[in-house]
Design a protein around this motif. Structure first.
Motif, PDB file in Angstrom:
ATOM      1  N   TYR A  12      17.939  38.438 -20.714  1.00 23.24           N
ATOM      2  CA  TYR A  12      18.455  39.064 -21.936  1.00 23.24           C
ATOM      3  C   TYR A  12      19.980  38.973 -21.976  1.00 23.24           C
ATOM      4  N   ASP A  15      21.094  35.422 -22.725  1.00 22.45           N
ATOM      5  CA  ASP A  15      20.970  35.068 -24.140  1.00 22.45           C
ATOM      6  C   ASP A  15      22.049  35.753 -24.976  1.00 22.45           C
ATOM      7  N   ILE A  16      22.318  37.025 -24.710  1.00 24.15           N
ATOM      8  CA  ILE A  16      23.393  37.736 -25.409  1.00 24.15           C
ATOM      9  C   ILE A  16      24.727  37.062 -25.083  1.00 24.15           C
ATOM     10  N   ILE A  19      25.539  34.227 -27.278  1.00 20.38           N
ATOM     11  CA  ILE A  19      26.037  34.641 -28.594  1.00 20.38           C
ATOM     12  C   ILE A  19      27.508  35.062 -28.489  1.00 20.38           C
ATOM     13  N   ALA A  79      24.546  38.499 -35.510  1.00 24.29           N
ATOM     14  CA  ALA A  79      23.756  37.637 -34.622  1.00 24.29           C
ATOM     15  C   ALA A  79      23.231  38.435 -33.424  1.00 24.29           C
ATOM     16  N   ARG A  82      20.408  40.690 -34.704  1.00 17.95           N
ATOM     17  CA  ARG A  82      19.241  39.875 -35.027  1.00 17.95           C
ATOM     18  C   ARG A  82      18.509  39.457 -33.742  1.00 17.95           C
ATOM     19  N   TYR A  83      19.274  39.026 -32.730  1.00 19.98           N
ATOM     20  CA  TYR A  83      18.657  38.649 -31.459  1.00 19.98           C
ATOM     21  C   TYR A  83      17.942  39.835 -30.825  1.00 19.98           C
ATOM     22  N   ARG A  86      14.694  40.667 -32.695  1.00 24.34           N
ATOM     23  CA  ARG A  86      13.624  39.695 -32.408  1.00 24.34           C
ATOM     24  C   ARG A  86      13.070  39.897 -31.001  1.00 24.34           C
ATOM     25  N   TYR A  87      13.932  40.176 -30.073  1.00 24.38           N
ATOM     26  CA  TYR A  87      13.514  40.411 -28.692  1.00 24.38           C
ATOM     27  C   TYR A  87      12.589  41.620 -28.626  1.00 24.38           C
TER      28      TYR A  87
END
Length: 182
Positions: A12, A15-16, A19, A79, A82-83, A86-87
């Protein structure tokens, strides 16, 4: 935290981090997030920085770095949200289908006049008109769980239409007044 949970958290954060892009923003996010997720009673920037910094002589610099990340660093919050949404939805949907979307407004009681969006207004959380901020949240729910996936602070006309207040609070030009029924 077990090994599987640590792997999920690392993924996690990775992925962050993509961004956030910049290495220092990634590091600051990880420190701040772990501070919020930790067991300490105080979750503000100063104690988070103090707990995360192994060198007592560098605590003030760590505090300033986190303060800059929270207050001034440029990153795409849309962003990020949104991520995160969705997660969360994907994780919940693994266990049960999403069965509802919940929109709710919540009042946060305030004293004084400097909390952005704060004014005398009705809040169901107090059951009366009082000085408060209003936050509007969107949550998704399954039969057994729910999770907030977005949140926005309501900006009343008394804040939206006063340029000096907007400048002092650094409210972006893109944030405009909307009536509560819009």
């Amino acid at each position: 935290m077990d090994a599987a949970a640590q792997r999920r958290l690392d993924a996690y954060f990775s992925d962050i981090g993509a961004i956030l892009a910049h290495l220092l923003r990634r590091e600051s996010f990880a420190i701040y997030a772990m501070g919020l997720l930790g067991e300490a009673e105080r979750k503000s920037i100063e104690p988070i920085a103090a707990r995360a910094c192994p060198d007592p002589a560098r605590v003030q610099a760590a505090h300033q770095s986190l303060q800059h990340f929270i207050s001034n660093a440029h990153w795409d919050d849309h962003a990020m949200r949104r991520y995160a949404a969705r997660y969360a939805i994907a994780a919940m949907a693994e266990h049960a289908p999403i069965s509802g979307w919940i929109i709710d407004d919540t009042g946060f009681l305030r004293k004084g006049e400097h909390s952005v969006g704060g004014q005398r207004q009705y809040t169901g959380s107090a059951g009366k008109f009082t000085n408060c901020q209003i936050g509007v949240s969107l949550s998704v729910a399954t039969r057994h769980h729910h999770v907030p996936i977005d949140f926005e602070l309501y900006l009343p006309r008394s804040w939206a239409e006063k340029p000096a207040r907007r400048r002092e609070a650094r409210i972006p030009a893109s944030v405009q007044y909307k009536s509560k029924i819009d």
